[in-house]
Scaffold this motif. Sequence first.
Motif, PDB file in Angstrom:
ATOM      1  N   ASN A  40       0.844  -1.193   0.000  1.00  0.00           N
ATOM      2  CA  ASN A  40       0.000   0.000   0.000  1.00  0.00           C
ATOM      3  C   ASN A  40       0.881   1.244   0.000  1.00  0.00           C
ATOM      4  O   ASN A  40       2.064   1.170   0.349  1.00  0.00           O
ATOM      5  CB  ASN A  40      -0.881   0.008   1.258  1.00  0.00           C
ATOM      6  CG  ASN A  40      -1.940  -1.067   1.212  1.00  0.00           C
ATOM      7  OD1 ASN A  40      -2.975  -0.900   0.587  1.00  0.00           O
ATOM      8  ND2 ASN A  40      -1.678  -2.201   1.861  1.00  0.00           N
ATOM      9  N   MET A 127      -5.586  -3.811   4.616  1.00  0.00           N
ATOM     10  CA  MET A 127      -5.430  -2.362   4.837  1.00  0.00           C
ATOM     11  C   MET A 127      -6.573  -1.570   4.200  1.00  0.00           C
ATOM     12  O   MET A 127      -7.166  -0.692   4.834  1.00  0.00           O
ATOM     13  CB  MET A 127      -4.094  -1.893   4.271  1.00  0.00           C
ATOM     14  CG  MET A 127      -3.812  -0.436   4.520  1.00  0.00           C
ATOM     15  SD  MET A 127      -3.095  -0.152   6.130  1.00  0.00           S
ATOM     16  CE  MET A 127      -1.367  -0.244   5.739  1.00  0.00           C
ATOM     17  N   SER A 154     -10.884   3.977  -8.655  1.00  0.00           N
ATOM     18  CA  SER A 154     -10.200   2.805  -9.221  1.00  0.00           C
ATOM     19  C   SER A 154      -9.008   2.367  -8.388  1.00  0.00           C
ATOM     20  O   SER A 154      -8.353   1.378  -8.697  1.00  0.00           O
ATOM     21  CB  SER A 154      -9.711   3.120 -10.640  1.00  0.00           C
ATOM     22  OG  SER A 154      -8.670   4.077 -10.568  1.00  0.00           O
ATOM     23  N   GLY A 156      -6.807   1.288  -4.754  1.00  0.00           N
ATOM     24  CA  GLY A 156      -6.951   0.206  -3.770  1.00  0.00           C
ATOM     25  C   GLY A 156      -8.079   0.487  -2.793  1.00  0.00           C
ATOM     26  O   GLY A 156      -8.966  -0.342  -2.579  1.00  0.00           O
ATOM     27  N   VAL A 157      -8.071   1.684  -2.192  1.00  0.00           N
ATOM     28  CA  VAL A 157      -9.137   2.031  -1.247  1.00  0.00           C
ATOM     29  C   VAL A 157     -10.453   2.211  -1.995  1.00  0.00           C
ATOM     30  O   VAL A 157     -11.494   1.701  -1.579  1.00  0.00           O
ATOM     31  CB  VAL A 157      -8.794   3.329  -0.479  1.00  0.00           C
ATOM     32  CG1 VAL A 157      -9.957   3.735   0.416  1.00  0.00           C
ATOM     33  CG2 VAL A 157      -7.537   3.144   0.350  1.00  0.00           C
ATOM     34  N   THR A 176     -12.569   9.143 -11.656  1.00  0.00           N
ATOM     35  CA  THR A 176     -11.536   8.250 -12.161  1.00  0.00           C
ATOM     36  C   THR A 176     -11.082   8.754 -13.525  1.00  0.00           C
ATOM     37  O   THR A 176     -11.707   9.644 -14.104  1.00  0.00           O
ATOM     38  CB  THR A 176     -12.082   6.799 -12.250  1.00  0.00           C
ATOM     39  OG1 THR A 176     -10.998   5.905 -12.464  1.00  0.00           O
ATOM     40  CG2 THR A 176     -13.085   6.638 -13.378  1.00  0.00           C
ATOM     41  N   SER A 177      -9.983   8.184 -14.029  1.00  0.00           N
ATOM     42  CA  SER A 177      -9.555   8.565 -15.375  1.00  0.00           C
ATOM     43  C   SER A 177     -10.341   7.738 -16.395  1.00  0.00           C
ATOM     44  O   SER A 177     -10.981   6.736 -16.053  1.00  0.00           O
ATOM     45  CB  SER A 177      -8.052   8.336 -15.537  1.00  0.00           C
ATOM     46  OG  SER A 177      -7.751   6.979 -15.313  1.00  0.00           O
ATOM     47  N   ASN A 180     -10.665   3.881 -16.599  1.00  0.00           N
ATOM     48  CA  ASN A 180     -11.227   3.102 -15.488  1.00  0.00           C
ATOM     49  C   ASN A 180     -12.704   3.382 -15.216  1.00  0.00           C
ATOM     50  O   ASN A 180     -13.257   2.909 -14.224  1.00  0.00           O
ATOM     51  CB  ASN A 180     -10.414   3.359 -14.214  1.00  0.00           C
ATOM     52  CG  ASN A 180      -9.060   2.693 -14.267  1.00  0.00           C
ATOM     53  OD1 ASN A 180      -8.935   1.564 -14.772  1.00  0.00           O
ATOM     54  ND2 ASN A 180      -8.030   3.361 -13.768  1.00  0.00           N
ATOM     55  N   TYR A 195     -12.371  12.494 -14.474  1.00  0.00           N
ATOM     56  CA  TYR A 195     -11.722  13.759 -14.119  1.00  0.00           C
ATOM     57  C   TYR A 195     -10.822  14.298 -15.233  1.00  0.00           C
ATOM     58  O   TYR A 195     -10.339  15.421 -15.158  1.00  0.00           O
ATOM     59  CB  TYR A 195     -10.932  13.631 -12.807  1.00  0.00           C
ATOM     60  CG  TYR A 195      -9.734  12.697 -12.826  1.00  0.00           C
ATOM     61  CD1 TYR A 195      -8.507  13.099 -13.350  1.00  0.00           C
ATOM     62  CD2 TYR A 195      -9.829  11.424 -12.290  1.00  0.00           C
ATOM     63  CE1 TYR A 195      -7.417  12.255 -13.356  1.00  0.00           C
ATOM     64  CE2 TYR A 195      -8.746  10.572 -12.295  1.00  0.00           C
ATOM     65  CZ  TYR A 195      -7.536  10.993 -12.830  1.00  0.00           C
ATOM     66  OH  TYR A 195      -6.459  10.148 -12.835  1.00  0.00           O
TER      67      TYR A 195
HETATM   68  N1  LIG Z   1      -4.216   1.819   0.738  1.00  0.00           N
HETATM   69  C1  LIG Z   1      -4.671   2.066   1.965  1.00  0.00           C
HETATM   70  O1  LIG Z   1      -5.057   1.178   2.728  1.00  0.00           O
HETATM   71  C2  LIG Z   1      -4.769   3.488   2.474  1.00  0.00           C
HETATM   72  C3  LIG Z   1      -5.138   3.700   3.799  1.00  0.00           C
HETATM   73  C4  LIG Z   1      -5.280   5.023   4.276  1.00  0.00           C
HETATM   74  C5  LIG Z   1      -5.005   6.075   3.417  1.00  0.00           C
HETATM   75  N2  LIG Z   1      -4.618   5.812   2.122  1.00  0.00           N
HETATM   76  C6  LIG Z   1      -4.338   6.966   1.242  1.00  0.00           C
HETATM   77  O2  LIG Z   1      -5.381   7.019   0.272  1.00  0.00           O
HETATM   78  C7  LIG Z   1      -4.822   7.414  -0.991  1.00  0.00           C
HETATM   79  C8  LIG Z   1      -5.177   6.376  -2.050  1.00  0.00           C
HETATM   80  O3  LIG Z   1      -4.608   5.123  -1.690  1.00  0.00           O
HETATM   81  P1  LIG Z   1      -4.810   3.844  -2.602  1.00  0.00           P
HETATM   82  O4  LIG Z   1      -4.191   2.696  -1.904  1.00  0.00           O
HETATM   83  O5  LIG Z   1      -6.227   3.734  -3.020  1.00  0.00           O
HETATM   84  O6  LIG Z   1      -3.891   4.280  -3.846  1.00  0.00           O
HETATM   85  P2  LIG Z   1      -3.794   3.648  -5.291  1.00  0.00           P
HETATM   86  O7  LIG Z   1      -4.239   2.235  -5.306  1.00  0.00           O
HETATM   87  O8  LIG Z   1      -2.441   3.992  -5.786  1.00  0.00           O
HETATM   88  O9  LIG Z   1      -4.879   4.441  -6.129  1.00  0.00           O
HETATM   89  C9  LIG Z   1      -4.740   5.775  -6.444  1.00  0.00           C
HETATM   90  C10 LIG Z   1      -5.794   6.088  -7.514  1.00  0.00           C
HETATM   91  O10 LIG Z   1      -5.846   7.469  -7.650  1.00  0.00           O
HETATM   92  C11 LIG Z   1      -6.424   7.710  -8.930  1.00  0.00           C
HETATM   93  N3  LIG Z   1      -6.138   9.094  -9.250  1.00  0.00           N
HETATM   94  C12 LIG Z   1      -4.963   9.680  -9.538  1.00  0.00           C
HETATM   95  N4  LIG Z   1      -5.154  10.990  -9.736  1.00  0.00           N
HETATM   96  C13 LIG Z   1      -6.481  11.235  -9.557  1.00  0.00           C
HETATM   97  C14 LIG Z   1      -7.305  12.400  -9.617  1.00  0.00           C
HETATM   98  N5  LIG Z   1      -6.802  13.595  -9.895  1.00  0.00           N
HETATM   99  N6  LIG Z   1      -8.634  12.263  -9.355  1.00  0.00           N
HETATM  100  C15 LIG Z   1      -9.165  11.068  -9.060  1.00  0.00           C
HETATM  101  N7  LIG Z   1      -8.443   9.917  -9.003  1.00  0.00           N
HETATM  102  C16 LIG Z   1      -7.118  10.020  -9.239  1.00  0.00           C
HETATM  103  C17 LIG Z   1      -5.839   6.672  -9.834  1.00  0.00           C
HETATM  104  O11 LIG Z   1      -6.883   6.259 -10.683  1.00  0.00           O
HETATM  105  P3  LIG Z   1      -6.970   6.559 -12.233  1.00  0.00           P
HETATM  106  O12 LIG Z   1      -5.940   5.688 -12.916  1.00  0.00           O
HETATM  107  O13 LIG Z   1      -8.341   6.183 -12.617  1.00  0.00           O
HETATM  108  O14 LIG Z   1      -6.643   7.984 -12.412  1.00  0.00           O
HETATM  109  C18 LIG Z   1      -5.483   5.530  -8.861  1.00  0.00           C
HETATM  110  O15 LIG Z   1      -6.317   4.401  -9.093  1.00  0.00           O
HETATM  111  C19 LIG Z   1      -3.331   7.566  -0.800  1.00  0.00           C
HETATM  112  O16 LIG Z   1      -3.079   8.927  -0.580  1.00  0.00           O
HETATM  113  C20 LIG Z   1      -3.050   6.786   0.454  1.00  0.00           C
HETATM  114  O17 LIG Z   1      -1.945   7.281   1.166  1.00  0.00           O
HETATM  115  C21 LIG Z   1      -4.509   4.555   1.633  1.00  0.00           C
END
Ligand SMILES: NC(=O)c1ccc[n+]([C@@H]2O[C@H](COP(=O)([O-])OP(=O)(O)OC[C@H]3O[C@@H](n4cnc5c(N)ncnc54)[C@H](OP(=O)(O)O)[C@@H]3O)[C@@H](O)[C@H]2O)c1
Length: 248
Positions: A40, A127, A154, A156-157, A176-177, A180, A195
């Motif tokens: 993560n 997580m 799209s 992880g969360v 999402t982009s 997705n 977006y």
């Molecule tokens: N993973 C966890 O368990 C967890 C827990 C607490 C907090 N967080 C925080 O939550 C955030 C997301 O975590 P994640 O694990 O879900 O990350 P991730 O799997 O890397 O996903 C990030 C997503 O953001 C999208 N994205 C990028 N730019 C964007 C925009 N301008 N508008 C809308 N979507 C956009 C991308 O989708 P597209 O390809 O469709 O653009 C990508 O799928 C991070 O900041 C992380 O630190 C995560």
Amino acid sequence: MKTLTFKRYGKSPEIGFTDAPRPTPKDKELLVQVHAAGVNPIDNMIPTGLFKAVLRFRLPATLGSDLAGVVTEVGSRVTRFKPGDAVFANIFDLGTGSIAEFAVVPEDAAALKPANLDFVQAASIPMVGLTSWQALKERANLRPGQKVFIPAGSGGVGTFAIQLAKQLGAKVGTTTSTGNVELVSSLGADEVVDYKKQEFENVLRGYDAVLGTVRGTRSRSPSTSSSRRARSSLWSGRWMRPSPALEG
Ligand SMILES: NC(=O)c1ccc[n+]([C@@H]2O[C@H](COP(=O)([O-])OP(=O)(O)OC[C@H]3O[C@@H](n4cnc5c(N)ncnc54)[C@H](OP(=O)(O)O)[C@@H]3O)[C@@H](O)[C@H]2O)c1
């Protein structure tokens, strides 16, 4: 055993595989042979020292938070698990790490792996599952018919949170982009904003809560503006108020 460790906090954490002794579980802990480990964003952030004030690990520290595997040993006071059980767990704040051949897991951080998930699938859940559950259920207490905005659907969360919110009976808006859009719709999102083509502020209306899943000023600004009614949103564990634009 092999583990993936970082040696210091900061710009040069010296991440690499090292040999370490196999850990021994304490009374209320399990020793798990790791079959799959999830990664993560926070796993990348920890070596930078961003969370050093609250997560100060003894170095070198093993990386990784999520895992799925098979219990090989149990501590003397463990009651819920036995050797041979397939489990999944989150050990993110313990400094012992999941990217290793074996990991020590507190009994209360583990659950039996559902039989219909393989180890890789199970290791992808803890997580994001805990984050989504704590935010949407325990903090926001999302109720049927309420509307929740889950940006980055799209991710992880996002992929988990959309499905959980639907399960709780809520209506979901997401961003999402282009590539997705189909994915997040298939997960159940009711309103999808690409977006790359539209500003979500111009499309979404009447939302009760926002789950802060995108980093950066632009994505945070709507939830930090003042609002007339104290509706709730979450950004990394802190409650904020959605903007009038989202309230409609
Ligand atoms: N993973 C966890 O368990 C967890 C827990 C607490 C907090 N967080 C925080 O939550 C955030 C997301 O975590 P994640 O694990 O879900 O990350 P991730 O799997 O890397 O996903 C990030 C997503 O953001 C999208 N994205 C990028 N730019 C964007 C925009 N301008 N508008 C809308 N979507 C956009 C991308 O989708 P597209 O390809 O469709 O653009 C990508 O799928 C991070 O900041 C992380 O630190 C995560």
